[in-house]
Every structure is written in C-alpha cells, then in structure tokens.
Design a protein around this motif. Structure first.
Motif, PDB file in Angstrom:
ATOM      1  N   PHE A 126       0.814  -1.218   0.000  1.00 15.63           N
ATOM      2  CA  PHE A 126       0.000   0.000   0.000  1.00 15.63           C
ATOM      3  C   PHE A 126       0.846   1.267   0.000  1.00 15.63           C
ATOM      4  O   PHE A 126       0.309   2.368   0.077  1.00 15.63           O
ATOM      5  N   ALA A 127       2.168   1.104  -0.044  1.00 15.98           N
ATOM      6  CA  ALA A 127       3.075   2.253  -0.037  1.00 15.98           C
ATOM      7  C   ALA A 127       2.824   3.162   1.168  1.00 15.98           C
ATOM      8  O   ALA A 127       2.815   4.375   1.057  1.00 15.98           O
ATOM      9  N   VAL A 128       2.575   2.541   2.350  1.00 13.74           N
ATOM     10  CA  VAL A 128       2.453   3.312   3.584  1.00 13.74           C
ATOM     11  C   VAL A 128       3.803   3.205   4.288  1.00 13.74           C
ATOM     12  O   VAL A 128       4.218   2.117   4.670  1.00 13.74           O
ATOM     13  N   ASN A 129       4.504   4.331   4.390  1.00  8.57           N
ATOM     14  CA  ASN A 129       5.858   4.251   4.923  1.00  8.57           C
ATOM     15  C   ASN A 129       5.873   4.299   6.442  1.00  8.57           C
ATOM     16  O   ASN A 129       5.764   5.346   7.044  1.00  8.57           O
TER      17      ASN A 129
END
Lengths: 339, 562
Positions: free
Chosen positions: B234-237
C-alpha cells in the motif's frame, strides 16, 4: 518431565533436518534473488547437458547475510540477483570470489561485469518511459531530463523512489550530472507526480490507461509480460514506448547477474554453470523467458523485444552506478519523493 | 482481610520451593529463555555495529513521517480489532441467536488469511480496473479516473482496514476464552444490584477479561509493527518500511537492527504500561464447573443485530477474499497448478505443527515456573522469552542465523581438530532453523495466553494437590492441564496458523529446493503476478481452516452449556 521431552523433540527435529543437507557430488547450489520459474528452464537444460543437479533457495532479502554468517562452511556456490545493488553488496562484503575464464570474459562485455570477475551480468533490462498514445504527442518527451520539465506537472506516475530499479536510475543521473543537479532534477520529477508513488512498474502503465497520469517510468520487460496477460493487454496497448536518451548517452540499463561465492564447495561445477549461462543458447532462453536483453552482444534479443524499438544502452559502467547508490537513496529521502 | 489469608492468595507458600524439583523447574525455565532470547540478543548485538550512523539522516528527512504513520496505523488497528473482537466474542458467548454455534468457529476464519493476501485481493477489487469501480463507471457513464472520486485503498486507512479484518481473531479468541471462564453469577449479581446490562458489561465483565484482552491486543500490535507485506503493497511508509530501506537500500544491517531495537523498546513500553495499570488487580475466577451459563434470550430485533455484528467481519475478512481467490484459482488454474502442491503443503503443515508443539511445551514450562516461583526475576524471564514476537520476521531470521551458524562453524572446527571430520552446517540452512525461528517468534502467543489462564486458577488448587503429596510436575499434569485445556488448544491453534502464514523468516532460512505454501505464493506476488498466486493463496487459507474448525469445536466442548 516436559523439559526432557522438549529436548528430545528438538533434537529429533535437528537430526531429521540435518539429513536434508546437500552433499557435494555432481551438484551446484544456488542462492537466488530471482524467481525460480525464470531460472527453471535454464537449469533443466544445464542438467540435461552436464548431468549436474541444481539446488535453489530463492528470497528477496537476507541471502547475503545468510551467506556471510555461514562463512567458509556455506553450501552456496553461486548467487544470482536481479539488480546491481545486491551484486555490489556481495562484493563489498567480500563474499564473492574472483573468477575469470576465456568464456566468461569473452561472452560478457566489460561494462556488464566486475573488473576482477567478482560478478557477471547475464541480462540487461532498460528503464523506459511509457506515454499515453492519446494524450502525449510522439517526441514530446525523449530524455530522463525531460521528466523534470514543469509542462508535465501532475502527469507522471512512478513506483517508489526507493525501489532498486529507480535507485539505480537516480544513481546514473548522479553519475552523469553530479549530485546537486541530480537532486534538482529529482525534486522537479517529484513535483510532476500525479500521485504518491505506489505499486509496481505494471501499475504505472495501468494508471496511464486509467487516465490517472500520462507518463510513467518502467522496466522494459513488464511491458512484454502485460501483452501476455489478457487482463492487462488493453492497458499495454494504450501506451507508446520511449527509449530515453537514445540519441545521446543512451538508455539506462540494469542487470540481472551472477557471482561465484568465496566458500563454493562445488567450485568447478559452479564455474561450469556460470559459463553455460553466458553461452548463446542459454542467453537467448534466459532473455526470452523474461523479455530481457542478453548481456552477450552476439545474441540478439527475442523478436518480440526487438519489435519495441532499438536499444542504445548507456555505456556507463554499472560499477559506477553501484558507487552512487547510497547517495541516490539519501537523495530520495531529502526530496521526500515517496510521500 | 488478615495478612495470613492475603499471603495465601498471593502465591503458594515459599517452603514448596525448597524442594529440588521446583528449583529444577526454575533452572530449566532460565536455560530455555536464554536459548529462545539468543536471536533477539544477536540482533541487539548487530545494532552495536552499524555500518554507518543512520540517525542524523533519518531525523532530518523521513523519521517524523515514519513515526506518525506507525502510530496512526497502530491506533487504527487497535481500535478496529478491539471493537470487532470484543463485540463478537461477547455476542457468541452470551447471546442466544440463530447461527450462534456456526459463528463461534466461523469468526476465526479470517485468521487463516494472510494480511498480504487480503491486501492484494481488496486492491484488485477496489482499484480502478477492479470490479467495483468498473461497475460504477458503467452505471454512471464515467469515462476515466478524472471524472469521479473514489477512496484509494492503497492508503493508511486501507492498511488499517486490511489488518483489522485479519487480526481481530486474536482478540476474539482470548476475549471469548475469558468470557467463557468467568462465573456467570457475577453478571447476575451486578444486574440484581441494579446495574444496566451495558453498565455491567463495561464495569464488571470487561475488567475481568482485561488481562486476556490485553494479551490479545499486544499480539495484534506486534503483528502490526511486524507487517511488511501490506504496508509495502500500500506504499504506507512506517518504521518497518524504514527498517527495510536501511537494510536493503543502504546495505546497513546494523542500522536496521537499531530501528528494530527501537521498535522493540516501543512494544515493551506499551506492554509494561498496560501491566502497570493493572498492578493492583488480583482475580481468581473460582468457577463452579457445574454452574451452567445462562445465555440471554433476546427479542427478534436484537437477534438480528447479533447476526449483523457477527456476519460483517466474517464476510469482509474471509468470504470475499476466499471467493476472489477461488475465482483467480479457476482463471489461472492451468498456469498455477503444479505437482509441488502436496509437497509444499506437507512442508508447511509439518513445520507449523512442530512449532506449535514446541511453543506449547516451552510456554507451559515458563508459565508454570512462574507460578511456582513468582519473583521479579522470573517475570523478567517471561518478558525476555517473548521478545521475538516484537521483531520483524526478516530481522529475526538474521538473528537466528547468527548463533546457529556460529555454533555450526565452531562445532565444525572442533570436529576437524579432534576427528578430522567435517560436520559442515548442522543447524543453519535446515528445517530446524525454521522451526527454531517460529518458536522464538511465536512463543509470546502461547506463553502469554497460558500465563493469563494460569493466573485465573486459584492457588488453593495447587495447595490442595501439593498437600496431598503430589509433586509440582504431577500437579501440573493432573490438576492444571485439564483446567487449561481450552487455552492450550487456542494457543496451539494460533501458533499453527501463524506459522502457516509466516513469510519473511521462512524465506531467509529455508533449505535448498524447499518451499512452504507462503513462499510459493510470494514467488508470484513478488513478480507482479498476483492473480497467478490465487491458487496457492487459497490453499494456505484452506489449510488454515481445517485446524481452525477442528480445534474451535473442541474449545466449545470444554465447557458444558445448557
């Protein structure tokens, strides 16, 4: 007494597990960062030709650490990777052995191998720009530098800036332009993003067909794989391919490669395998399976790949790209590319 | 209450400990903990030697963002899992409604779905080309994405939702066990004293179940911190993303180990705070086993509400993903059906079963030693032994390799010197390394739940048994184990399913030509061939379902209901 039982149970596990260990006799052991199904046809052909059995462990992380800790007793003979970064890491950790034979140095050009033979490239993949057939004039964008042009504001999609494929591209920009100019360029590119970087390379091409953006960056072979998949075919057909900087310094390429380990228990077989993988026969199979470009210059790419356009690869040495990797990663953080 | 009685309630009198047997218990617990904590200490050791000091760069650039994303994710997942887990557990334990018996076990099913799998299923459904948006575009005549707004699943909110849907069973399981074990008369007494049902729930029921729920929540939080697959997708860093970035992109394993250490400290602080806030509470549910549990008879409307509360999580967390995976499996059947399935499934089953057994034995040893000898030192051992759970699997795997390979190389050298024989690598790079890693990682699950279950058994049981001449070990077997049956089964089940799903450590540690179902799925997923991984994913889920059904049935039978 539960403790005794536990000890006995664990000991049993250890013994049965121990018996699973590979024994050195007509085999070669591979630690692979590459999916096994891409290697399988090749390894089968290799076994048919030489009678040498192949054993593989595939992972995306941690194999280098495992190799290092196993030390001189490590069973691994060959490491295969999909990116220059992993290869240079192995060299840096002094985990790979220098190997040079006439076949290897004759088949693989100098910019695609380590100067002392501590790694060899097997295939190259080009980092292309994909543009919407509908919304981008042919010729409107032709270089990586163009990506920072304000005319593309809110129109570009890429995957995470931290992904090795992007890191290598940014590292090549540092090599060509110096760190300051490269950072200005990257900030400009970030400014042109239509959305937060997400997904893989295929997702960026999908996003063009969805109207989310008009321009995307992606590796050449993903395009080929999308043409294969009926669900993704329409998206692939909605874009044109651009080979960036083809008129100038050439298009940025990355390698998938291999290296001989320091500890290789089956060194002779390992070198046989490495030599086999650079032969024209293996090179064309390997490149065809994954729509890549053979590292051996005598081997043409598959018809499908050739039909996409002519690749003039950037002659910048991959060792140079590896040297700039860390600077590139930190640059991505500084311009806050991923958020 | 006079002091003597108080002392009796605290713990068994100390003279019991003078026996050699009890000392042996404590000694074994100490040794086992040392073994299990080795990988964690190996990581701490790595953290002392970073290739480069990453902190100045991190603090100046991305750290604030990593932290805020991590906090938001933890908060969101906590709230969601608490709401779903506690409400469903209460409803199926205490309310009479159609389908209750089915939901009792069915609510566990989402647990068999790995978070990374559910994330990709929903992405496929809710993304632009997915079913939902395609249908909307057809229905409203929209051309493309610029014509309308649709929430982006690849976001922090999306990650919270995905993890909440597959992690709530931790809380459901432990809360339900706690609700089942508490005396029904408590509720009746509170009601007869004039408290409303809801008031009773919050003031009487929940506080008693709190230790169990807290264990469940800490497991959920550790899983959340641990997850890399979902946040990456989800490209949640989050901090975990930063950790992998430091390791993989900067080639700085020591720096990554430092981030892991910070995360570990973080979890420890949380758990300690929760325990500290309960420090004055002591509870023994002296349950009379003959006392039947009276379920509430509800109006039709309320029964419908119960049904809704139970159906939603089951539908979203299990049915939808299973159907989608089933659809992919048929669509790509020819491509993904290979002969390896039976073998991979057997590998997964064998390793997971072994790990479930070893975590159960070690967990029991530790929890019981603490009961025999409840000192601060023993409590510290308990905490130390469950540290492995708070470490990202990939980092822990490196921590497992360090001591195993060191031992192997040392042993090999000895053998060469003494017998001129090469023993090679005996432990690292074998299935043993994987089982060991699973044990280290999931010991917290079994030890934690066994500990909280043991705390509920009144010490007078021990004293009665011991004063009748039964030694500690036999007391455990004859008195405690039968009472712990439900918890034992629950713990084994949780560990088993967790191992079935485990990916990062398995990838790094596995022997040549050795796949588990999870690693098999990953090969496709890591190459953007998500749909091709439908079939193996479905097999993971199905393989997880069978034990879920079997075991939850036997939990259900562990108490007589009327």
């Amino acid at each position: 007494m539960s403790i005794r039982t536990a000890v006995i149970a664990l000991a049993t596990v250890a013994c049965t597990a121990g018996s699973l260990q590979a024994n050195a006799a007509g085999e070669v052991n591979i630690y692979s960062y590459r999916q096994p199904y891409l290697l399988e046809p090749l390894l089968e052909a290799f076994t048919r030709e030489t009678g040498i059995e192949t054993n593989v462990v595939f992972a995306r992380a941690g194999l280098a650490e495992r190799l290092e800790r196993e030390g001189r007793n490590s069973p691994a003979d060959v490491v295969m990777t999909v990116d220059i970064s992993r290869l240079s890491e192995l060299v840096g950790g002094n985990l790979t052995a220098a190997v040079e034979t006439d076949t290897l140095t004759g088949d693989i050009p100098e910019n695609l191998r380590h100067p002392e033979g501590k790694w060899y490239g097997l295939t190259t993949r080009a980092r292309l720009i994909f543009v919407s057939k509908e919304r981008v004039e042919p010729g409107a964008i032709s270089t990586y530098e163009d990506l920072a042009d304000p005319r593309w504001e809110g129109r570009i999609c890429t995957r995470s800036g931290k992904h090795p494929y992007n890191v290598a591209l940014f590292a090549s920009m540092i090599a060509h332009h110096g760190e300051r100019e490269a950072e200005t360029w990257l900030a400009g590119l970030k400014n042109n993003l239509a959305r937060r970087p997400q997904g893989g390379d295929r997702d960026q091409i999908m996003a063009i067909s969805e109207g989310v953006c008009d321009v995307a960056i992606g590796n050449s072979y993903y395009y080929g794989k999308m043409l294969e998949d009926e669900n993704q075919l329409p998206a692939a057909e909605s874009v044109n391919l651009v080979f960036p900087n083809a008129e100038g310094r050439g298009t940025h390429v990355n390698v998938s490669g291999m290296a001989l380990t320091q500890s290789a228990p089956n060194r002779d077989n390992a070198i046989k395998l490495m030599e086999y993988l650079t032969t024209p026969e293996a090179q064309s199979i390997y490149a065809k399976v994954n729509y890549e470009y053979p590292a051996n210059p005598d081997v043409p790419p598959s018809e499908a790949v050739a039909s996409w356009g002519y690749l003039n690869p950037d002659s910048l040495s991959l060792n140079e790209i590896a040297a700039n990797r860390e600077a590139a990663v930190k640059m991505v953080d500084r311009v806050n590319y991923d958020n | 209450m006079n002091q003597a009685v108080k002392d009796l309630q605290q713990q068994p009198p100390s003279h019991i400990l003078r026996s050699g047997a009890a000392r042996r218990w404590v000694l074994s617990a100490g040794l086992t903990t040392a073994l299990v904590a080795l990988p964690v200490f190996a990581v701490l050791y790595l953290a002392l030697f970073p290739e480069d000091n990453i902190w100045p760069h991190l603090i100046n650039t991305t750290l604030p963002l990593y932290l805020s994303n991590t906090f938001q994710l933890m908060l969101g997942v906590s709230l969601l899992t608490l709401v779903i887990g506690v409400s469903t557990a209460w409803v199926v334990t205490m309310c009479q409604f159609p389908g209750r018996r089915f939901f009792e076990w069915a609510l566990l099913l989402p647990f068999a779905v790995p978070a990374y799998v559910i994330a990709y299923v929903y992405t496929d459904l809710l993304d632009y080309p997915g079913l939902v948006q395609s249908w909307m575009r057809d229905a409203f005549g929209w051309e493309n994405a610029s014509n309308y707004w649709f929430p982006n699943i690849r976001s922090l909110g999306g990650a919270v939702l995905m993890m909440g849907l597959v992690l709530y069973p931790y809380i459901y399981l432990l809360a339900r066990a706690a609700f089942m074990e508490q005396s029904p008369s408590l509720f009746a007494v509170s009601r007869s004293l004039g408290r409303s049902a809801l008031g009773t729930f919050f003031r009487v029921v929940l506080p008693i179940a709190r230790p169990a729920i807290a264990v469940g929540l800490s497991l959920v939080l550790m899983e959340t911190l641990n997850d890399f697959g979902t946040v990456d997708f989800f490209a949640v860093n989050t901090l975990t993303a930063g950790l992998f970035d430091t390791w993989m992109n900067l080639g700085n394993l020591g720096g990554a180990a430092q981030i892991a250490t910070v995360m570990l400290a973080f979890v420890l602080i949380l758990v300690t705070l929760e325990r500290y806030s309960r420090r004055r509470q002591q509870q023994f549910a002296a349950r009379d086993l003959r006392e039947p549990l009276q379920r509430f008879r509800l109006s039709r409307g309320r029964q419908g509400l119960c049904l809704l509360v139970c159906t939603l999580p089951l539908l979203l967390g299990f049915l939808v993903p299973a159907l989608v995976l089933g659809y992919y499996a048929t669509e790509y059947f020819a491509e993904s059906w290979t002969d390896d399935f039976v073998e991979n499934s057997l590998n997964s089953l064998t390793l997971s079963s072994l790990a479930a057994v070893s975590t159960l034995i070690i967990g029991l040893l530790l929890a019981y030693s603490r009961r025999l000898h409840d000192t601060p030192g023993m409590r510290l051992l308990m905490r130390l032994s469950s540290l492995g759970y708070a470490m990202p699997g990939a980092v822990l795997a490196v921590g497992v390799i360090v001591p195993l390979a060191a031992f192997d190389n040392w042993f090999d050298l000895r053998m060469q010197n003494w017998f001129d024989w090469n023993s090679g690598l005996l432990l690292s790079g074998t299935a043993f390394a994987i089982v060991f890693a699973y044990t280290v990682r999931f010991l917290a699950v079994s030890a934690g739940s066994l500990e909280s279950a043991l705390q509920k058994i009144t010490p007078s049981m021990d004293m009665a048994s011991r004063s009748l001449g039964m030694p500690a070990g036999r007391t455990l077997l004859r008195v405690h184990l039968p009472m712990l049956r439900g918890t034992l089964i629950t713990a084994a089940l949780v560990v088993f399913v967790d191992c079935m799903k485990e990916l990062p450590a398995t990838l790094i540690l596995r022997p040549f030509n050795f796949e588990t179902l999870a690693t098999y799925v990953y090969q496709y997923a890591s190459d953007e061939m998500l749909r091709q991984s439908g079939l193996p994913s479905l097999v993971i889920v199905l393989a997880g379902i069978v034990p879920v059904i079997l075991m939850s049935r036997s939990i259900g039978q562990s108490r007589e209901f009327q």
